[in-house]
Design a protein around this motif. Sequence first.
Motif, PDB file in Angstrom:
ATOM      1  N   THR A  77       0.877  -1.172   0.000  1.00 26.53           N
ATOM      2  CA  THR A  77       0.000   0.000   0.000  1.00 26.53           C
ATOM      3  C   THR A  77       0.915   1.222   0.000  1.00 26.53           C
ATOM      4  O   THR A  77       1.580   1.504   0.992  1.00 26.53           O
ATOM      5  CB  THR A  77      -0.911   0.010   1.235  1.00 26.53           C
ATOM      6  N   LEU A  96      -1.412  -1.723  -4.060  1.00 23.38           N
ATOM      7  CA  LEU A  96      -2.472  -0.722  -4.004  1.00 23.38           C
ATOM      8  C   LEU A  96      -1.862   0.678  -3.947  1.00 23.38           C
ATOM      9  O   LEU A  96      -1.101   0.990  -3.033  1.00 23.38           O
ATOM     10  CB  LEU A  96      -3.360  -0.939  -2.784  1.00 23.38           C
ATOM     11  N   PHE A 100      -6.644   4.616  -2.137  1.00 23.08           N
ATOM     12  CA  PHE A 100      -7.502   3.594  -2.718  1.00 23.08           C
ATOM     13  C   PHE A 100      -8.745   3.455  -1.839  1.00 23.08           C
ATOM     14  O   PHE A 100      -8.744   3.828  -0.663  1.00 23.08           O
ATOM     15  CB  PHE A 100      -6.780   2.244  -2.828  1.00 23.08           C
ATOM     16  N   ARG A 104     -11.248  -1.130  -4.734  1.00 26.90           N
ATOM     17  CA  ARG A 104      -9.902  -1.636  -5.064  1.00 26.90           C
ATOM     18  C   ARG A 104      -9.403  -2.586  -3.981  1.00 26.90           C
ATOM     19  O   ARG A 104      -8.767  -3.604  -4.280  1.00 26.90           O
ATOM     20  CB  ARG A 104      -8.933  -0.462  -5.234  1.00 26.90           C
ATOM     21  N   THR A 146      -3.952   3.320 -11.048  1.00 26.21           N
ATOM     22  CA  THR A 146      -4.083   1.984 -10.485  1.00 26.21           C
ATOM     23  C   THR A 146      -2.944   1.109 -10.978  1.00 26.21           C
ATOM     24  O   THR A 146      -2.590   1.138 -12.149  1.00 26.21           O
ATOM     25  CB  THR A 146      -5.428   1.342 -10.888  1.00 26.21           C
TER      26      THR A 146
END
Length: 245
Positions: A77, A96, A100, A104, A146
Amino acid sequence: MKALIADDESLARSQLRGLLTETGRFGAILEAVDGPAAVRAIDSVRPDVVFLDIEMPELNGIDVVRKVTHRPAFIFTTAHDEYAVTAFELCALDYLLKPFGRDRLKKALDRLDQLPDRTPINEQIDSLTASSDQTLSRIFIRQNRTVTPISISDVERFESRGDYVGVWVNGKRHLLAITLRDLERRLDTSRFVRIHRSHVVNFDFVAGLTSCPDHRLCVTMRDGTELMASRSQSRNMRQRFQSIQ
């Protein structure tokens, strides 16, 4: 399952904890505020999945993955997309990009749920964690804001672009910040074949091979793209596929 959130930003930890709690999938959600704390927590608590920020004090997320002995599922992340190549080399389950949201995150958790139930999750993840000589099972490509995991079997071909590689999936090209030579070392040679110094093709997507002048082979992909093989690689393919004249 047990989850660990490793992030030096308290707001990011709080937001992710809230999203994970909403799913009802986790019996325990733990936190670590820096790299060393993440290493200690992973090896002592042995979580099933770690949501791991990359830029943290003392040890970054990449270093954490390399130091731990326990092998959970790692979902990176981060606000930085430049680590995506390293993430797929470490066989991260997902990547990620902050910020997000629920949708997602759900896709990442669905990937976690799709792991086989035949063995404990730690053994499953250990079997997925790549060493330098293991073939890749997925790569990560950027699409707008993304970073998306792509199964390597869905890649039609790779094309060298200097220090980058063009990755062709469903007729569209995406760029990876890696050289074709470095990437080729990690590909399954029973599926991917180098036909030229600039091209590696997935033979599952090859429609046909045609003999051309100078004993070279023309490789026609299913989408109609025609690629000319080099003389040396044409010889190699004729030896490999002896029915080609």
